[in-house]
Scaffold this active site. Structure first.
Site, PDB file in Angstrom:
ATOM      1  N   CYS A  82     -29.032 -16.094  31.163  1.00 15.87           N
ATOM      2  CA  CYS A  82     -29.582 -15.751  32.477  1.00 15.87           C
ATOM      3  C   CYS A  82     -28.898 -16.568  33.584  1.00 15.87           C
ATOM      4  O   CYS A  82     -27.741 -16.341  33.872  1.00 15.87           O
ATOM      5  CB  CYS A  82     -31.098 -15.920  32.475  1.00 15.87           C
ATOM      6  N   HIS A 169     -32.453 -12.461  27.608  1.00 18.12           N
ATOM      7  CA  HIS A 169     -33.023 -13.627  26.924  1.00 18.12           C
ATOM      8  C   HIS A 169     -33.108 -13.381  25.418  1.00 18.12           C
ATOM      9  O   HIS A 169     -34.084 -12.799  24.927  1.00 18.12           O
ATOM     10  CB  HIS A 169     -34.412 -13.938  27.481  1.00 18.12           C
ATOM     11  N   GLU A 171     -33.791 -15.473  23.181  1.00 15.16           N
ATOM     12  CA  GLU A 171     -34.765 -16.368  22.559  1.00 15.16           C
ATOM     13  C   GLU A 171     -36.171 -15.787  22.490  1.00 15.16           C
ATOM     14  O   GLU A 171     -37.009 -16.281  21.730  1.00 15.16           O
ATOM     15  CB  GLU A 171     -34.797 -17.717  23.300  1.00 15.16           C
ATOM     16  N   SER A 223     -57.354 -39.171  14.599  1.00 11.66           N
ATOM     17  CA  SER A 223     -58.361 -38.256  15.147  1.00 11.66           C
ATOM     18  C   SER A 223     -58.711 -37.142  14.170  1.00 11.66           C
ATOM     19  O   SER A 223     -59.743 -36.492  14.310  1.00 11.66           O
ATOM     20  CB  SER A 223     -57.840 -37.632  16.450  1.00 11.66           C
ATOM     21  N   GLY A 224     -57.837 -36.908  13.201  1.00 10.65           N
ATOM     22  CA  GLY A 224     -58.021 -35.761  12.314  1.00 10.65           C
ATOM     23  C   GLY A 224     -57.276 -34.543  12.806  1.00 10.65           C
ATOM     24  O   GLY A 224     -57.223 -33.517  12.131  1.00 10.65           O
ATOM     25  N   GLY A 225     -56.676 -34.640  14.007  1.00  8.81           N
ATOM     26  CA  GLY A 225     -55.846 -33.556  14.516  1.00  8.81           C
ATOM     27  C   GLY A 225     -54.514 -33.522  13.786  1.00  8.81           C
ATOM     28  O   GLY A 225     -54.168 -34.444  13.045  1.00  8.81           O
ATOM     29  N   VAL A 226     -53.752 -32.476  14.015  1.00  5.34           N
ATOM     30  CA  VAL A 226     -52.501 -32.274  13.276  1.00  5.34           C
ATOM     31  C   VAL A 226     -51.512 -33.411  13.517  1.00  5.34           C
ATOM     32  O   VAL A 226     -50.981 -34.003  12.571  1.00  5.34           O
ATOM     33  CB  VAL A 226     -51.845 -30.931  13.667  1.00  5.34           C
ATOM     34  N   ASP A 227     -51.257 -33.741  14.779  1.00  3.42           N
ATOM     35  CA  ASP A 227     -50.197 -34.702  15.100  1.00  3.42           C
ATOM     36  C   ASP A 227     -50.504 -36.105  14.582  1.00  3.42           C
ATOM     37  O   ASP A 227     -49.658 -36.737  13.944  1.00  3.42           O
ATOM     38  CB  ASP A 227     -49.954 -34.741  16.615  1.00  3.42           C
ATOM     39  N   SER A 228     -51.707 -36.605  14.852  1.00  5.53           N
ATOM     40  CA  SER A 228     -52.037 -37.963  14.408  1.00  5.53           C
ATOM     41  C   SER A 228     -52.115 -38.034  12.887  1.00  5.53           C
ATOM     42  O   SER A 228     -51.753 -39.040  12.281  1.00  5.53           O
ATOM     43  CB  SER A 228     -53.352 -38.448  15.033  1.00  5.53           C
ATOM     44  N   SER A 229     -52.554 -36.948  12.247  1.00  9.85           N
ATOM     45  CA  SER A 229     -52.659 -36.925  10.784  1.00  9.85           C
ATOM     46  C   SER A 229     -51.286 -37.002  10.128  1.00  9.85           C
ATOM     47  O   SER A 229     -51.060 -37.787   9.205  1.00  9.85           O
ATOM     48  CB  SER A 229     -53.381 -35.656  10.319  1.00  9.85           C
TER      49      SER A 229
END
EC number: 6.3.5.2
Length: 511
Positions: A82, A169, A171, A223-229
């Site tokens: 683009c 585009h 992508e 926290s039990g969230g994806v990233d911190s786990s």
């Protein structure tokens, strides 16, 4: 190990992260850098290729983002998308003009399939256009490689210099064979090998963390969230019992969630998990508060204080693990930085705790890559594939003041809704689904008696990335079962409504 790298130069396009994800999906490591990154820095990384993103500017504007022309003389394959396409034409001596008709949306396109960029795709296809300017005249040495009804030069290239531009585009999913075009650029033109693998990432990070930390203690807010786990398990794989995870149970989690987090990380991975029951403390701080932003601030402040108190009990700890991921880095404008960097203190944490360094093992990964790493590390799918859940928890799914009674009501309602969606097999089709306890009461009749109880709202949306969302068309019979079970088994609820508002104009969460 030094991976081959493709650099995405960001000219302000809305799809810059999507471009990088598409490259990563091909097994090629890439990073997003600002368009004005010095030429010497770009060359020093020895990139296999460079991609120019789109952007809102016109090449003829006084302050339009530009690039050093010398870059085109370094023999590095380049793909402009683009605005990036127009920029190449402009700098190399072509002509860019304003189109009579703006092209936006799906467009039929014809490719020159003899080009290595379009090898292996049909001659006629559909692409996604979003532009006002277009390349009217090509620079010397370039050849038109694609056309649409309103754009005679929808793509161009020079096979000798390996410089290409596409007005559309590739992508976005709306461009048929868009991923194949990106693959062609990476493997046919840049000669990449595709050495970016989840397994090699884990091995490299484990060794890196071992070298930095040695035998010292590390603390992580779990926290039990994806990233911190995933961050916690990855660091634990490197240093074992020297990692201490502090899990603050603020009493605002969903039914069974706190117990599940402790069970998974303490029992399955044998990790040091310090569970802090701070429910009463948080409820006391939230007493009488109805403004959602004020709730967020209070919860954030109390979380920091509790975490700080527990971390101090562990003695002198110099390292803190954070679950920062690559979109956080890009959106902060920081750009590329070291995986482990020195800080005086953590953003958001009081200066009472001074950590020597923050360990951010996931800062090079997109969310889908984080999930793949989590699965490879053996984290259960119910955690790795967990839906987005706000940091303040159920506090912002309760409209008005947060009380223990309201939390109990919402937990049961939310559990019934989620259970029914999962049992119906809709959980993989719906981006996010949850219940909201409104602050509205209404009259009802149950067992020949008048009731005056709460109204709960069910919210379910379909989405690709959460930026926009449509309300999920859940079959009526499923909604009926959910409603019946809620009003018959949850006390103080006599009415169930279903939110049929898309984003925009609404947000996914109510607060």
């Amino acid at each position: 190990m030094q991976h081959e790298i493709v650099i995405v130069l960001d000219f302000g396009g809305q799809y810059n992260q999507l471009i990088a994800r598409r490259v990563r999906e091909c097994g090629v490591y890439c990073e997003i850098w600002p368009y004005d990154t010095p030429l010497e820095k770009i060359i020093s990384k020895n990139p296999k290729g460079i991609i120019f993103t789109g952007g809102p500017s016109s090449v003829y504007e006084p302050n339009a983002p530009m690039i050093d022309k010398e870059l085109f003389e370094k023999g590095i394959p380049i793909l402009g998308i683009c605005y990036g396409n127009q920029l190449i034409a402009h700098i190399m001596g072509g002509k860019v003009s304003r189109a009579l008709f703006r092209e936006y949306g799906k467009t039929h396109i014809k490719y020159d399939i003899s080009s290595p960029l379009f090898s292996g795709i049909p001659e006629h296809s559909v692409c996604w256009m979003s532009h006002t300017d277009f390349v009217e005249k090509l620079p010397e040495g370039f050849k038109a490689l694609a056309s649409t009804e309103n754009c005679s030069i929808a793509a161009f290239g020079d096979d000798t210099r390996k410089i290409y531009g596409v007005q559309f585009h590739p992508e976005v999913v709306h461009t048929e064979y868009g991923q194949k075009i990106i693959e062609n650029f990476l493997f046919n033109i840049c000669n990449c090998h595709g050495d970016w693998k989840t397994s090699s990432f884990i091995e490299e990070k484990v060794n890196e963390i071992k070298d930095i930390v040695g035998n010292q203690k590390v603390v992580c807010a779990l926290s039990g969230g994806v990233d911190s786990s995933v961050a916690a398990v990855l660091v634990h794989k490197a240093i074992g019992k020297n990692l201490y995870c502090i899990f603050v149970d603020h009493g605002l989690l969903r039914k069974g969630e706190a117990e599940e987090v402790v069970s998974v990380f303490k029992d399955k991975f044998d990790m040091n998990v310090i569970k802090v029951d701070a429910k009463d403390r948080f409820l006391e701080a939230l007493k009488g508060v109805t403004d959602p932003e004020e709730k967020r601030k209070i919860i954030g402040r109390e979380f920091i204080r509790v975490f700080e108190e527990e971390a101090e009990k562990l003695g002198d700890i110099k390292f803190l693990v954070q679950g920062t991921i690559y979109p956080d880095v890009v959106e902060s404008g920081v750009g590329k930085a070291a995986t482990i960097k020195s800080h005086h203190n953590v953003g958001g944490l009081p200066e009472k705790i001074k950590f020597k360094q923050i360990i951010e093992p996931l800062r090079d990964l997109f969310k889908d890559e984080v999930r793949r790493v989590g699965i490879e590390l053996g984290i259960p799918e119910k955690i790795v594939k967990r839906q987005p859940f706000p940091g303040p928890g159920l506090a912002i799914r309760i409209i008005g003041e947060v009380t223990e009674e309201k939390l109990d009501i919402l937990r049961e309602v939310d559990w019934i809704f989620r259970k029914e969606i999962e049992q119906s097999g809709l959980d993989n089709e719906i981006w996010q689904y949850f219940a909201v306890l409104t602050n509205m009461k209404s009259v009802g009749v149950m067992g020949d008696e008048r009731t005056y109880d709460y109204t709960v709202a069910l919210r379910a949306v379909t989405s690709i990335d959460g930026m926009t969302a449509d309300w999920a068309k859940i079959p009526y019979e499923i909604l009926e079962r959910v409603s019946n079970e809620i009003v018959n088994s949850v006390k103080k609820v006599n009415r169930v409504v279903y939110d049929i508002t898309s984003k925009p104009p609404a947000t996914i969460e109510w607060e």
